[in-house]
Design an enzyme around this catalytic site. Sequence first.
Site, PDB file in Angstrom:
ATOM      1  N   TRP A   1       0.849  -1.201  -0.356  1.00  0.00           N
ATOM      2  CA  TRP A   1      -0.178  -0.382  -0.172  1.00  0.00           C
ATOM      3  C   TRP A   1       1.032   1.208   0.149  1.00  0.00           C
ATOM      4  O   TRP A   1       0.625   1.853  -0.867  1.00  0.00           O
ATOM      5  CB  TRP A   1      -1.314   0.136   1.210  1.00  0.00           C
ATOM      6  CG  TRP A   1      -2.277  -1.321   1.231  1.00  0.00           C
ATOM      7  CD1 TRP A   1      -2.235  -1.836   1.865  1.00  0.00           C
ATOM      8  CD2 TRP A   1      -2.896  -1.256  -0.251  1.00  0.00           C
ATOM      9  NE1 TRP A   1      -3.028  -3.110   1.426  1.00  0.00           N
ATOM     10  CE2 TRP A   1      -3.364  -2.628   0.440  1.00  0.00           C
ATOM     11  CE3 TRP A   1      -3.025  -0.854  -1.167  1.00  0.00           C
ATOM     12  CZ2 TRP A   1      -4.656  -3.014  -0.369  1.00  0.00           C
ATOM     13  CZ3 TRP A   1      -4.375  -1.211  -2.205  1.00  0.00           C
ATOM     14  CH2 TRP A   1      -5.096  -2.269  -1.548  1.00  0.00           C
TER      15      TRP A   1
ATOM     16  N   ASP B   1      -1.313   6.561   6.893  1.00  0.00           N
ATOM     17  CA  ASP B   1      -2.346   5.949   6.027  1.00  0.00           C
ATOM     18  C   ASP B   1      -2.326   4.800   7.379  1.00  0.00           C
ATOM     19  O   ASP B   1      -2.303   3.920   7.857  1.00  0.00           O
ATOM     20  CB  ASP B   1      -2.567   4.571   5.019  1.00  0.00           C
ATOM     21  CG  ASP B   1      -3.158   3.725   4.406  1.00  0.00           C
ATOM     22  OD1 ASP B   1      -4.350   3.544   5.235  1.00  0.00           O
ATOM     23  OD2 ASP B   1      -3.321   2.863   3.356  1.00  0.00           O
TER      24      ASP B   1
ATOM     25  N   LYS C   1     -12.356  -1.825   7.522  1.00  0.00           N
ATOM     26  CA  LYS C   1     -11.371  -2.968   8.701  1.00  0.00           C
ATOM     27  C   LYS C   1     -12.011  -2.668   9.900  1.00  0.00           C
ATOM     28  O   LYS C   1     -13.172  -3.662  10.221  1.00  0.00           O
ATOM     29  CB  LYS C   1     -10.432  -3.097   7.901  1.00  0.00           C
ATOM     30  CG  LYS C   1      -9.628  -2.718   6.869  1.00  0.00           C
ATOM     31  CD  LYS C   1      -8.786  -2.315   6.576  1.00  0.00           C
ATOM     32  CE  LYS C   1      -8.171  -2.022   4.639  1.00  0.00           C
ATOM     33  NZ  LYS C   1      -8.527  -3.539   4.401  1.00  0.00           N
TER      34      LYS C   1
HETATM   35  C1  LIG Z   1      -3.045   0.166   4.064  1.00  0.00           C
HETATM   36  C2  LIG Z   1      -4.529   0.151   2.980  1.00  0.00           C
HETATM   37  N1  LIG Z   1      -4.661   0.916   2.463  1.00  0.00           N
HETATM   38  C3  LIG Z   1      -4.978   0.930   1.705  1.00  0.00           C
HETATM   39  C4  LIG Z   1      -5.941   0.597   1.453  1.00  0.00           C
HETATM   40  C5  LIG Z   1      -6.389   0.669  -0.239  1.00  0.00           C
HETATM   41  O1  LIG Z   1      -8.075   0.653   0.693  1.00  0.00           O
HETATM   42  P1  LIG Z   1      -9.061   0.715  -0.862  1.00  0.00           P
HETATM   43  O2  LIG Z   1      -9.916  -0.243  -1.414  1.00  0.00           O
HETATM   44  O3  LIG Z   1     -10.405   1.924  -0.163  1.00  0.00           O
HETATM   45  O4  LIG Z   1      -8.343   1.493  -1.925  1.00  0.00           O
HETATM   46  C6  LIG Z   1      -6.011  -0.697   1.775  1.00  0.00           C
HETATM   47  C7  LIG Z   1      -7.130  -1.765   1.453  1.00  0.00           C
HETATM   48  O5  LIG Z   1      -6.930  -2.950   1.688  1.00  0.00           O
HETATM   49  C8  LIG Z   1      -5.639  -1.044   3.011  1.00  0.00           C
HETATM   50  O6  LIG Z   1      -5.201  -2.303   3.330  1.00  0.00           O
END
Ligand SMILES: Cc1ncc(COP(=O)(O)O)c(C=O)c1O
Length: 360
Positions: free
Chosen positions: A101, A171, A195
């Site tokens: 991510w 994040d 989550k």
């Molecule tokens: C730490 C983290 N950041 C970003 C994301 C991406 O999220 P989204 O699907 O809402 O764009 C995720 C998705 O699992 C994640 O676990």
Amino acid sequence: MSRVYNFSAGPAVLPEEVLREAAEEMLDYRGTGMSVMEMSHRSKAFEEIITTAEQDLRDLMGIPDNYKVLFLQGGASQQFAMIPMNLMKNRVADYIVTGQWAKKAAKEAEKYGKVNRIASSEDKTFSYIPDCSDLPVSEDADYVYICENNTIYGTKFKTLPNTKGKTLVADVSSCFLSEPVDVTKYGVIYGGVQKNIGPAGVVIVIIREDLITEDVLPGTPTMLTYKTHADADSLYNTPPAYGIYICGKVFKWIKAMGGLEAMKERNEKKAKVLYDFLDQSKLFKGTVVKEDRSLMNVPFVTGDADLDAKFVKEAKEAGLENLKGHRSVGGMRASIYNAMPYEGVVALVDFMKKFEEENL
Ligand SMILES: Cc1ncc(COP(=O)(O)O)c(C=O)c1O
């Protein structure tokens, strides 16, 4: 009706009390004669829902008055672009790459400016958090970026990086509200709620007011400008209303459980059951260095892909769902977010013991 123990990494388990309450209010929200899904986002009833949700989140996290709370859409992934578009005044940012991510966020930011990857744990498949006490933070960096809890690899920053005075952007999608947090250490805290907090479709951004300006990169769309949403209290356009309503219920649930200190205690107790078992197991092993282990996402393997697949299949038959590891790493992963009951983790460990006896 029977519910399973759902170890999904997201969308993920929500508190049963919240789901029941939402079900009771589905057809007639508190005498309005309609569902929250059906009501105007400009109505009195919804105004109360969103302001109460924001206040409860502020209470839980101790968010100071000089931070705005925004309820947005577009997933956490949209923030990968929105952050540089709004914050990259010098067109330079430093990224600490501890998983897919953060890697994706860094790649997206490169569309807007110079990205310095000042630390990474990719050399060992992101199984640890690098030492971030004295990094070569760039003098002209607009911010330093981290993914605080790495959902896929199961690592978590236990100490925030020393950003040498630069704005920290984090994040927190997969560790949101899992433990107390000092908001003043960050410029921006953001996460998708799917989550730990609510249904997919809502992203919460907590941002210090001085970072909200009209001075954004040329061409930044109105909808991707933080100021647009900050000025309108997240009601510039139709917000993800039903999702915000469920988030609000989860905030109340966490408050009733005793707040973030109590969540941390509960999460540590749950994670300990699983990690203690992994540490002595002859069949299963954790994939992350001990000191960086996440309380939320616990990846583990047997070392044999066929046996892993057998485990996931038999666990599902036993009512333990979504234990397959992320498609990029294989093995297993148990996500044990706030709403996963202690009994769910005990049931998982009991099943793992039984599987070990049968397959060793
Ligand atoms: C730490 C983290 N950041 C970003 C994301 C991406 O999220 P989204 O699907 O809402 O764009 C995720 C998705 O699992 C994640 O676990």
